[in-house]
Design a protein around this motif. Structure first.
Motif, PDB file in Angstrom:
ATOM      1  N   ALA A 220      28.898   7.460   1.201  1.00 51.33           N
ATOM      2  CA  ALA A 220      29.164   6.240   1.737  1.00 51.33           C
ATOM      3  C   ALA A 220      27.153   5.718   1.646  1.00 51.33           C
ATOM      4  O   ALA A 220      27.105   3.904   0.967  1.00 51.33           O
ATOM      5  CB  ALA A 220      28.804   6.294   3.619  1.00 51.33           C
TER       6      ALA A 220
ATOM      7  N   LEU B 272      36.204  27.614   6.944  1.00 51.21           N
ATOM      8  CA  LEU B 272      36.785  26.346   7.687  1.00 51.21           C
ATOM      9  C   LEU B 272      35.774  25.325   8.009  1.00 51.21           C
ATOM     10  O   LEU B 272      36.071  24.329   7.592  1.00 51.21           O
ATOM     11  CB  LEU B 272      38.161  26.321   8.102  1.00 51.21           C
ATOM     12  N   LYS B 273      35.051  26.078   8.969  1.00 49.41           N
ATOM     13  CA  LYS B 273      34.187  25.009   9.469  1.00 49.41           C
ATOM     14  C   LYS B 273      32.988  24.539   8.190  1.00 49.41           C
ATOM     15  O   LYS B 273      33.045  23.702   8.235  1.00 49.41           O
ATOM     16  CB  LYS B 273      33.394  26.374  10.893  1.00 49.41           C
TER      17      LYS B 273
ATOM     18  N   ILE C 193      34.419  21.916   5.946  1.00 47.40           N
ATOM     19  CA  ILE C 193      34.808  20.252   6.357  1.00 47.40           C
ATOM     20  C   ILE C 193      33.164  19.527   6.595  1.00 47.40           C
ATOM     21  O   ILE C 193      33.150  19.063   7.256  1.00 47.40           O
ATOM     22  CB  ILE C 193      35.429  20.709   8.283  1.00 47.40           C
ATOM     23  N   ARG C 194      32.314  20.708   7.387  1.00 43.23           N
ATOM     24  CA  ARG C 194      31.004  20.241   7.489  1.00 43.23           C
ATOM     25  C   ARG C 194      30.608  19.434   5.924  1.00 43.23           C
ATOM     26  O   ARG C 194      29.824  18.552   5.953  1.00 43.23           O
ATOM     27  CB  ARG C 194      29.978  21.628   8.077  1.00 43.23           C
TER      28      ARG C 194
ATOM     29  N   PHE D 210      32.312  16.740   5.112  1.00 43.65           N
ATOM     30  CA  PHE D 210      32.049  14.631   6.182  1.00 43.65           C
ATOM     31  C   PHE D 210      30.588  14.989   5.678  1.00 43.65           C
ATOM     32  O   PHE D 210      30.290  13.612   5.621  1.00 43.65           O
ATOM     33  CB  PHE D 210      31.910  15.176   8.049  1.00 43.65           C
ATOM     34  N   TRP D 211      29.675  15.362   5.809  1.00 38.75           N
ATOM     35  CA  TRP D 211      28.632  14.757   5.122  1.00 38.75           C
ATOM     36  C   TRP D 211      28.304  14.641   3.699  1.00 38.75           C
ATOM     37  O   TRP D 211      27.537  13.986   3.218  1.00 38.75           O
ATOM     38  CB  TRP D 211      27.184  16.561   5.158  1.00 38.75           C
TER      39      TRP D 211
ATOM     40  N   LEU E  67      29.323  11.163   4.022  1.00 38.87           N
ATOM     41  CA  LEU E  67      27.706  10.547   3.992  1.00 38.87           C
ATOM     42  C   LEU E  67      27.200  10.014   3.478  1.00 38.87           C
ATOM     43  O   LEU E  67      26.705   8.810   3.631  1.00 38.87           O
ATOM     44  CB  LEU E  67      26.965  11.117   5.544  1.00 38.87           C
TER      45      LEU E  67
END
Lengths: 61, 471
Positions: free
Chosen positions: B18, B3-4, B7-8, B11-12, B15
């Motif tokens: 974006a 899961l970690k 999620i990492r 999020f990256w 970014l």
């Protein structure tokens, strides 16, 4: 605080750190490319909040 | 752990996405990008209307106002859509928008609205972007009008140039050189006429060095609106505001084998530049629209003009005076205040008590009647009176704005190639001639929305150009 939520906030904090670095470098190279759309002040505030929460509630390894 | 990692990665990925979006918006690889702004709201790309003294609660109450357009890169063309509403007693006939063309404050104006033309109940022919208005219908097409132009005094233009050969039957070239009447300050343009002679001018100049900018002089000569000669005189080496004045310098133009006709000479310089003398063998010299007689301590000066609307101004408190224009009189009581008078298009004299005066008009100014030459067609402006001015035809590049319930919408196109851009911004202005802050805030113009559509090279054209350069 729930362990998963803490873990999400912790990861969020790391990516916000990366964002600040990347956005600042982009702004240095090409002025206005980030600030036209993203207010870095809000990114900084979110980064601070996330950092404070992570410091107060360290995840047990 | 799984899961970690998820999620990492998520999020990256956000970014990276974006960053790609930001770069895409900045580069505009398709060559097109649009921005939109409601004045009063914060907008990164379209600056707010300024100066604040000419704005009153979001209304424009003074002329002109300025706004900037910030772009991430250069573009070739912009379409501006302006939605506006007139408020209060607003009844001024002309609204225009302009693009900053150079770093000397010159704007290239385009019409937003011209009520004089909109209210004209004349015959109208529209072809492409051009419109011909005829008081009494004689021509059935614009082409027919252009092939058989009527008498020049009966034609007025708006936002359009018309090239017509202008020859003076009785003209004889002068056999000797002469000095022009008076020292001038800043930039100016003039018409001259030549026939079987050289175009020959020598300017003796001096830099006052009162401003902290370097003062180059650009001399340009035009024939039939096309540039035929260009020359630059570099600054005298003093680019500060020390006030030190070096010795006078000469810069000249001497062009031979030119066809007979009218030529326009442009002397582009800052306000620090004084033209002490103009020596020429060409007898006709008429200054276009504006002339600044420099401070030389002289009194009782005479000029001639065919301008209908004339304004005078001085920056020198020692030069406040009474000015006679034809049989009318104006008084300059305050420095920096423009005082004007309306006359007619006949040639009339101007008598000044003192020098250091800036005269502006919609015609030309000359130091002697024999110097007079004005090949220009009349232009429609806020002082135009069709019947009184004897205008029978108007040729305009103009489109009436779309009328909404309360507001109007005008669309204007500007060529950005060669436009002045500083710190990533283009400059624009909105002009409403006659709108004065001193008249009070009862009449004003509300800009409800500004939309900007930019067009430029796409990524393929850019790469192609780069590769062609590299080969």
């Amino acid at each position: 605080m729930n362990k998963n939520i803490l873990m999400i906030i912790s990861e969020f904090f790391y990516v916000l750190t990366g964002s600040l670095v990347v956005f600042s470098l982009l702004e240095m190279v090409w002025s206005g490319v980030v600030l036209a759309y993203i207010n870095l002040n809000w990114v900084l505030i979110l980064w601070l909040f996330a950092g404070i929460i992570v410091l107060i509630n360290p995840i047990d390894k | 752990m799984a899961l970690k990692i998820k999620i990492r990665l998520f999020f990256w990925f956000l970014l990276v996405f974006a960053v790609i979006l930001l770069l895409y918006s900045a580069v505009a690889p398709g060559g097109k990008i649009s921005y939109s702004s409601i004045p009063g709201e914060r907008n990164y790309f379209i600056g707010k209307l300024s100066p604040a003294e000419r704005m009153d609660q979001g209304r424009i109450i003074g002329d002109p106002v300025y706004f900037s357009l910030r772009t991430p890169r250069k573009f070739d063309h912009v379409r501006i859509t302006l939605e506006y509403e007139k408020s209060g007693d607003f009844n001024l006939p002309i609204i225009e928008t302009g693009l900053l063309a150079d770093n000397r404050g010159h704007y290239s104006l385009k019409p937003v609205e011209n009520k004089i033309l909109d209210d004209l109940a004349w015959d109208k022919i529209a072809e492409n972007n051009l419109v011909l208005y005829q008081r009494n219908k004689k021509f059935s097409s614009i082409g027919g009008f252009l092939d058989d132009l009527p008498v020049q005094d009966g034609i007025a233009l708006y936002n359009h140039n018309l090239d017509k050969e202008y020859l003076i039957d009785s003209y004889e070239p002068s056999q000797k050189k002469s000095m022009l009447g008076y020292p001038l300050r800043g930039e100016y343009q003039f018409f001259t006429y030549i026939k079987n002679e050289d175009l020959d001018f020598k300017f003796t100049v001096s830099d006052l060095n009162r401003n902290k900018v370097s003062d180059e002089i650009d001399l340009n000569v035009y024939y039939e609106n096309k540039p035929i000669y260009s020359r630059r005189l570099e600054d005298d080496g003093i680019a500060d505001d020390s006030g030190r004045v070096k010795e006078d310098r000469d810069v000249g133009i001497n062009l031979s084998n030119l066809p007979e006709g009218v030529y326009k000479v442009e002397f582009k310089a800052g306000d620090d530049m004084i033209t002490r003398r103009i020596e020429t063998a060409n007898s006709r010299i008429s200054f276009i629209n504006k002339i600044w007689l420099a401070d030389n301590g002289k009194n009782d000066l005479n000029l001639y003009t065919d301008s209908k609307s004339i304004t005078a101004q001085t920056t020198n408190p020692g030069r406040l005076q009474k000015i006679k224009i034809g049989d009318q009189e104006i008084r300059l009581k305050n420095t920096f205040e423009q005082v004007g008078v309306m006359t007619d298009y006949s040639l009339k004299d101007i008598r000044l008590e003192k020098d250091d005066i800036i005269l502006s008009g919609d015609g030309v100014f000359a130091f002697a009647k024999g110097h007079f030459v004005n090949p220009s067609f009349r232009k429609i402006n806020s002082n135009t009176e069709m019947y009184k001015d004897g205008i029978d035809y108007v040729l305009a590049e103009y489109k009436t704005p779309e009328a909404g319930k309360k507001s109007n919408i005008a669309t204007l196109d500007f060529d950005l190639k060669g436009a002045y851009r500083e710190n990533g911004k283009y400059g624009f202005l909105i002009s409403v001639p006659g709108l004065r802050v001193e008249d009070g805030p009862d009449d004003g113009l509300i800009i409800k929305k500004i939309e900007v559509d930019l067009e430029g090279k796409d990524i393929f054209e850019f790469l192609k150009k780069k590769l062609n350069l590299d080969e």
